[in-house]
Design an enzyme around this catalytic site. Structure first.
Site, PDB file in Angstrom:
ATOM      1  N   ARG A 178      82.437  39.856 -10.700  1.00 16.78           N
ATOM      2  CA  ARG A 178      82.371  40.444 -12.035  1.00 16.78           C
ATOM      3  C   ARG A 178      81.161  39.991 -12.837  1.00 16.78           C
ATOM      4  O   ARG A 178      80.905  40.509 -13.933  1.00 16.78           O
ATOM      5  CB  ARG A 178      83.630  40.064 -12.838  1.00 16.78           C
ATOM      6  CG  ARG A 178      84.818  40.990 -12.772  1.00 16.78           C
ATOM      7  CD  ARG A 178      84.677  42.279 -13.577  1.00 16.78           C
ATOM      8  NE  ARG A 178      84.058  42.113 -14.878  1.00 16.78           N
ATOM      9  CZ  ARG A 178      84.679  41.685 -15.984  1.00 16.78           C
ATOM     10  NH1 ARG A 178      85.957  41.360 -15.935  1.00 16.78           N
ATOM     11  NH2 ARG A 178      84.031  41.568 -17.128  1.00 16.78           N
ATOM     12  N   TYR A 181      97.159  49.036 -30.823  1.00 17.48           N
ATOM     13  CA  TYR A 181      95.714  48.853 -30.700  1.00 17.48           C
ATOM     14  C   TYR A 181      94.957  49.925 -31.482  1.00 17.48           C
ATOM     15  O   TYR A 181      93.981  49.638 -32.188  1.00 17.48           O
ATOM     16  CB  TYR A 181      95.296  48.904 -29.225  1.00 17.48           C
ATOM     17  CG  TYR A 181      95.473  47.606 -28.486  1.00 17.48           C
ATOM     18  CD1 TYR A 181      94.787  46.457 -28.875  1.00 17.48           C
ATOM     19  CD2 TYR A 181      96.308  47.520 -27.377  1.00 17.48           C
ATOM     20  CE1 TYR A 181      94.938  45.261 -28.192  1.00 17.48           C
ATOM     21  CE2 TYR A 181      96.472  46.332 -26.688  1.00 17.48           C
ATOM     22  CZ  TYR A 181      95.781  45.201 -27.101  1.00 17.48           C
ATOM     23  OH  TYR A 181      95.931  44.009 -26.428  1.00 17.48           O
ATOM     24  N   ASP A 216      92.736  48.040 -17.044  1.00 13.14           N
ATOM     25  CA  ASP A 216      93.119  47.577 -18.369  1.00 13.14           C
ATOM     26  C   ASP A 216      93.917  48.679 -19.033  1.00 13.14           C
ATOM     27  O   ASP A 216      93.688  49.869 -18.767  1.00 13.14           O
ATOM     28  CB  ASP A 216      91.887  47.245 -19.217  1.00 13.14           C
ATOM     29  CG  ASP A 216      92.269  46.551 -20.518  1.00 13.14           C
ATOM     30  OD1 ASP A 216      92.559  47.267 -21.508  1.00 13.14           O
ATOM     31  OD2 ASP A 216      92.302  45.311 -20.549  1.00 13.14           O
ATOM     32  N   ARG A 270      98.602  39.560 -13.920  1.00 10.69           N
ATOM     33  CA  ARG A 270      97.229  39.050 -14.017  1.00 10.69           C
ATOM     34  C   ARG A 270      96.839  38.206 -12.812  1.00 10.69           C
ATOM     35  O   ARG A 270      96.023  37.291 -12.925  1.00 10.69           O
ATOM     36  CB  ARG A 270      97.021  38.256 -15.311  1.00 10.69           C
ATOM     37  CG  ARG A 270      97.093  39.108 -16.570  1.00 10.69           C
ATOM     38  CD  ARG A 270      96.702  38.293 -17.794  1.00 10.69           C
ATOM     39  NE  ARG A 270      96.994  39.027 -19.027  1.00 10.69           N
ATOM     40  CZ  ARG A 270      97.310  38.469 -20.190  1.00 10.69           C
ATOM     41  NH1 ARG A 270      97.407  37.152 -20.275  1.00 10.69           N
ATOM     42  NH2 ARG A 270      97.539  39.203 -21.252  1.00 10.69           N
ATOM     43  N   ARG A 305      90.793  36.383 -13.936  1.00 10.05           N
ATOM     44  CA  ARG A 305      89.977  35.261 -14.389  1.00 10.05           C
ATOM     45  C   ARG A 305      90.295  33.920 -13.743  1.00 10.05           C
ATOM     46  O   ARG A 305      89.472  33.003 -13.787  1.00 10.05           O
ATOM     47  CB  ARG A 305      90.108  35.127 -15.908  1.00 10.05           C
ATOM     48  CG  ARG A 305      89.575  36.335 -16.656  1.00 10.05           C
ATOM     49  CD  ARG A 305      89.990  36.317 -18.110  1.00 10.05           C
ATOM     50  NE  ARG A 305      91.431  36.482 -18.262  1.00 10.05           N
ATOM     51  CZ  ARG A 305      92.046  36.432 -19.441  1.00 10.05           C
ATOM     52  NH1 ARG A 305      91.369  36.203 -20.535  1.00 10.05           N
ATOM     53  NH2 ARG A 305      93.357  36.610 -19.507  1.00 10.05           N
TER      54      ARG A 305
END
Length: 355
Positions: free
Chosen positions: A51, A162, A87, A38, A42
């Site tokens: 973004r 998921y 992702d 990551r 963010r």
């Protein structure tokens, strides 16, 4: 031709002699290579800026934006490898599964897959389905030069969780109910997901990725016997499918201390280790013939520089006798991490381990 292979009778490719690929191949390195899970995302203000107003899944399908986001931590932190920005549910979206990534929640599946009839919705993935991946990696390898690019995908178990749960789950009750209650349907589901995942990784490798990482984020929820019987065959199928390319294959999961040996046995060249198990103990569990990746606690980055360096020293000391070591966090960069703390950690590890 993979970016990792040294063609017979030809000059080696640009990334072949990189510290990252050398460590993955368990060869001597000029310094311990560093990258962060990551790292593109963010925690970076430049990421938040580019973004802004763009939904996550849309951003994964915009080649120039993907290339820019992937490059941001390389420019800022001087890490030894880039990881492709995407992702794990992108290939599922690409084959027509109705899903969305909801802020603060994660991937949400409109219609969970829980019956044999639902398997028909998991069609084959073609390169045309993810044309934007090929285009983005082309842009990236041109800019990265000798810095390797890591491709990645979600492992069959995590994707299955998921799909079956309909989104993130703490207890995986629907997933385990299917795995225990209808083992043949479970096997068929994971087999289909292994094929989709393999195809997704092949696209990335053929476009120029120098290594690949298989993320099994939720597999730590399983006991070793269940992993061996119900999950490992599908993960092994993925690793076998890309073996011919000769790129290092990394396997990582969270809370997988009891599964480390089995995860290596599934076919990985490099086993990722979270922060719960020291690397020397992880090496004992994994056994010889594998490099390890990890494993400083991401939360340490919120402490003082002295504390970060002390924890980095612990990781490096535990790794001193490893056949190969890639320095990383024990999980992903947290969103509120100070980017400068990451840059300082890269510089510290490089300086501390320089030959």
């Amino acid at each position: 031709m993979s970016a990792n292979l040294r063609p017979t009778g030809q000059q080696p490719t640009a990334t072949y002699e990189s510290a990252f690929l050398k460590a993955c191949r368990r060869e001597p390195v000029p310094h311990t290579p560093v990258w962060f899970m990551r790292q593109a995302g963010r925690s970076l203000p430049e990421y938040l800026k580019v973004r802004e107003g763009i939904p996550m899944l849309d951003s994964c399908m915009m080649p120039e934006l993907v290339a820019e986001i992937t490059m941001q931590p390389v420019r800022r932190h001087h890490v030894d490898a880039a990881i492709y920005f995407s992702d794990i549910v992108v290939p599922l979206k690409a084959i027509g599964i109705d899903l969305d990534i909801k802020p603060g929640v994660g991937p949400v599946i409109e219609q969970p897959i829980r019956s044999r009839a639902d398997l028909a919705r998991l069609r084959d993935l073609t390169p045309e389905d993810v044309w934007y991946v090929t285009e983005a990696i082309g842009l990236l390898t041109a800019e990265l030069g000798s810095t390797p690019l890591i491709g990645f995908a979600g492992a069959p178990f995590t994707l299955a969780s998921y799909l079956v749960e309909g989104g993130p789950s703490k207890n995986h009750e629907h997933t385990k109910a299917l795995m225990y209650g209808d083992p043949q349907l479970w096997t068929d589901l994971l087999d289909r997901l292994a094929e989709i995942t393999s195809a997704f990784l092949k696209v990335q490798i053929e476009a120029g990725a120098s290594a690949v990482q298989l993320f099994d984020s939720w597999v730590g929820a399983l006991a070793p016997a269940d992993y061996r019987r119900s999950v490992m065959p599908a993960s092994a199928k993925v690793f076998q499918a890309v073996e011919e390319y000769g790129v290092p294959r990394i396997h990582f999961g969270v809370g997988t201390g009891e599964l480390l040996g089995l995860m290596g046995e599934a076919g990985a060249d490099v086993v990722g280790v979270d922060w719960r198990v020291p690397l020397d103990e992880a090496a004992r569990r994994v056994g010889p013939g594998k490099a390890l990746q990890g494993n400083i606690d991401p939360a340490v980055l919120f402490s003082t520089q002295e504390a970060v360096e002390a924890k980095a020293d612990e990781v490096l000391a535990a790794a001193k006798d490893l056949e190969g070591h890639v320095f990383n966090l024990g999980h992903g960069v947290m969103p509120t991490t100070d980017p400068d703390a990451l840059s300082r950690l890269v510089e510290y590890v490089h300086t501390k381990t320089a030959v």
